[in-house]
Write an enzyme that holds these catalytic residues in place. Sequence first.
Site, short mmCIF file in Angstrom:
data_model
loop_
_atom_site.label_atom_id
_atom_site.label_comp_id
_atom_site.label_asym_id
_atom_site.label_seq_id
_atom_site.Cartn_x
_atom_site.Cartn_y
_atom_site.Cartn_z
N HIS A 1 0.82 -1.21 0.00
CA HIS A 1 0.00 0.00 0.00
C HIS A 1 0.87 1.27 0.00
O HIS A 1 0.72 2.13 -0.88
CB HIS A 1 -0.91 -0.03 1.25
CG HIS A 1 -1.79 1.18 1.42
ND1 HIS A 1 -3.12 1.18 1.07
CD2 HIS A 1 -1.54 2.41 1.91
CE1 HIS A 1 -3.65 2.36 1.33
NE2 HIS A 1 -2.70 3.14 1.85
N GLU A 2 1.77 1.37 0.95
CA GLU A 2 2.60 2.58 1.04
C GLU A 2 3.46 2.74 -0.20
O GLU A 2 3.73 3.86 -0.65
CB GLU A 2 3.46 2.56 2.31
CG GLU A 2 2.68 2.49 3.63
CD GLU A 2 1.64 3.60 3.82
OE1 GLU A 2 1.75 4.65 3.16
OE2 GLU A 2 0.69 3.39 4.60
N GLU B 1 -4.82 7.91 -2.65
CA GLU B 1 -5.31 6.64 -2.13
C GLU B 1 -5.62 5.67 -3.28
O GLU B 1 -5.52 4.45 -3.12
CB GLU B 1 -6.55 6.89 -1.26
CG GLU B 1 -6.85 5.80 -0.27
CD GLU B 1 -5.82 5.62 0.85
OE1 GLU B 1 -4.93 6.50 1.04
OE2 GLU B 1 -5.89 4.58 1.52
#
Lengths: 498, 498
Positions: free
Chosen positions: A262-263, A292
């Site tokens: 995700h990051e 996001e």
Amino acid sequence: MKEQEFLQELKEINLFQQALAILGWDTQTGMPEKASDDRGEVESYLYGLAFEKEVGPKIKEALTYFENRQDELSEVGQAAYRVVKEQYDLNHAIPKEKMEALSGALSKAHGSWQKSRASKNFADFRDALETNIRLTKELIPYWKKDEATDYDVLLNQYEPNMTVEILDKVFAEVREGILSIRKTLEEKGTEPNTDFLSRKMTVAQQREFVIGVVTQLGYDFSRGRLDDTIHPFMIGINHNDARITTRWDEHDFTMATFGVIHEAGHGMYEQSIDPKYQYTPVATGTSMGIHESQSLFNEIIIGSNKQFWKKQFPFLKECAPGTFDDISFDDFYDSLKKTQASLIRIESDSLTYPLHIIIRYEIEKLIFNGEAQVDDLPQIWNDKYEEYLGIRPENDLEGILQDVHWSNGSFGYFPSYALGYMYAAQLLEAMKKEVDFDKVLASDDYSPIKSWLTEHIHQYGASKKPNELILEATGETLNPQYLIDYMKKIYFDVYKVK
Amino acid sequence: MKEQEFLQELKEINLFQQALAILGWDTQTGMPEKASDDRGEVESYLYGLAFEKEVGPKIKEALTYFENRQDELSEVGQAAYRVVKEQYDLNHAIPKEKMEALSGALSKAHGSWQKSRASKNFADFRDALETNIRLTKELIPYWKKDEATDYDVLLNQYEPNMTVEILDKVFAEVREGILSIRKTLEEKGTEPNTDFLSRKMTVAQQREFVIGVVTQLGYDFSRGRLDDTIHPFMIGINHNDARITTRWDEHDFTMATFGVIHEAGHGMYEQSIDPKYQYTPVATGTSMGIHESQSLFNEIIIGSNKQFWKKQFPFLKECAPGTFDDISFDDFYDSLKKTQASLIRIESDSLTYPLHIIIRYEIEKLIFNGEAQVDDLPQIWNDKYEEYLGIRPENDLEGILQDVHWSNGSFGYFPSYALGYMYAAQLLEAMKKEVDFDKVLASDDYSPIKSWLTEHIHQYGASKKPNELILEATGETLNPQYLIDYMKKIYFDVYKVK
């Protein structure tokens, strides 16, 4: 005023921000615990110097001079001008004492929030929340341009051009879609087994695996790094330095694995912004929602793909010798996609996650556009969890106290999470017209995926608005049906729904 | 001008320096490799802002105003005034173009030095070194106060009040003392076995051991941290944040062990400066020599102590289970103190180390007070190694190219290393009058040692000069006999010289 002078001022502001970003990163990744007071002094001094410039005479002069002379600016200069003007218009008219009142309230509210978490009692946070809401409401008139409602004003701080009108519509569709999928799974689905997911994988093993995975995905470690922290984040200092962080659980490798993936999505975005924008406020992601969308594209869209895991499961087994030898690929893959109603947003799965966001959105709307009283919020919260997810918090820590956002005044932020997810699903369908997604993920070369995202999203930084990017990349405006179809496909497959 | 205004200006300078210190630490501990250009921009911008203040109107006004009104300043204000005035007097009269010429030359020289190391050929560094020397010589008239020789001026930049006259005398004694000890060891000594020192200890094992040791010694991890780097250093950001660094070799645990103990000595000094000096230039070590006395007190004085190792050897064995089980304590202890002539300063042992420094001191004196030609320096270097250590470099990399100092213009710095060692031995003798040194090191509580050093050295920061500190702490001026006696005691014991 020459463009060069304007850009030089922006560069100096940016250099302060880069220094502050490193200090902030350090604060959250290992600063000695007793150093925090001194660090606060350094940060507020530099922050003050940057702020003086941001609202200072040079910027004012540039805004006036270029207002009717944008043809004297290069493309980069024009993009920078637009961002600077927006930020300036947003904040310059706010009386200093109102700004200081809010910032004082926020720092107190954080303490109240922590106290209330310890006591699991909303009463300890109530007054601080009420103050945060009141002071935010006082600022809305200064922020307001032509938004239809007060809550639209807040939304726009995080997602420009997003409206309550749009969100009401798409969230209704998403909510109905998810509830219907959940009903089908319950009636006809077979729940996957997840027992083996808690088998021990050492931090070193997990690190080897996830670093290998995100490197393949295109996160560039020569322009980034991975560190440990308590609350994981990505921080983009510049396009050559976009750092990611994680926490580890040796009995739940999925936490760091999906967390780092995700990051890394956030990091890949920052690393791929066109270098021509460097040292200007254009050199960053354009909104929370688009940011996001990139992290969730990595975490969910790629991280739920069967071909991706067909390729990565053998690598996982290599990193943790012996640990998963008795697990078939199908069982392993299915285990990653179990869905279950839960009370805590950040622990929820990729089917129920948007419901957590919709609940917060509806409550924030009640607060700013409606008539909800602060005292009623825990009850409203709990009722909505029962209605949408079928479970009810036993205390406020499991409910309204779980997120930090309201304590730091981030009203209007939550929808970004769900917007990012919808954008990601919509981008996938557009990408598939040009990229053989499954085939690429089954191969040794993932670069076509990153290239597509860079071409359509990353490179522009903040020079295009979220709705502009989505329209140009996908040929249509935000359409929640892609997310619902996507969820059906993934979950009906895993739950063997015919 | 009020004291408050003066101190506020110093605080703002200090806040810039703290930010720069964090950026510098980050650059050396893990900044992404491609981030260095952007980092350079941030650092030079902040550095420029700090420098503008350091020589700016506020500081000038304060220096003028308080020159004859020091009674209007508090004790802290007076100490700060003295340090600021010294720094200002040193640099304010230097023409900007001379400063820029030197700084330009230094950044080129670093490249030449690296190139010459790759080719192992002094010829590739020669011109850059000549330029560095020439430009430094041009600055000496601006720096000069009442020093007897040009080289005294350079010495004083690192060790205030130190002179060639003193150093010639003490270095002659130290050199004779070491040569005489080496002769005795060769004739009558028994060399210890060191084979087992190369047994594998993992980084994790070494880390556990050395963190345990430096914590006992008094390095405070709640106000510091330990990171990996290529060239180990300590950086004091403020008294609540003094960070140490190391590198590791799994087949030579002594490198990181003594390295971390050394850097922790620097760190304990910075951590123990009286907080009343914070945000002023007094809040740092007073000189390179005194700083080195604290790191070497840890590394050599404590790190060579038999009682210390009697206590720590069992802990070392615990950290590396099985690795040293067959080694007796006496054999282990002796192995740590083997001495052998070597060509590389930073790999040398605690007996021969000062000879490396004396060689550099004599050559620097030749350059600045004498008639040495740059072309002759490699030959002079090699001859001196042959004369003092009995070995001769086979190429310039093993000789004159080994140290970075001359490439970055740090002429006059080397003597600090030997001064620190002499100070440390002298401080030990003074400490022993009040502290039962061996008994403390055999115990669980090492705090009396750190307390003594804090009382006599650390707390004062830069408010006292090195010679003042040494005189007050030991009752006499620098006396090299303590070091010679100390070396005799340690090495005659290890080499079984009756």
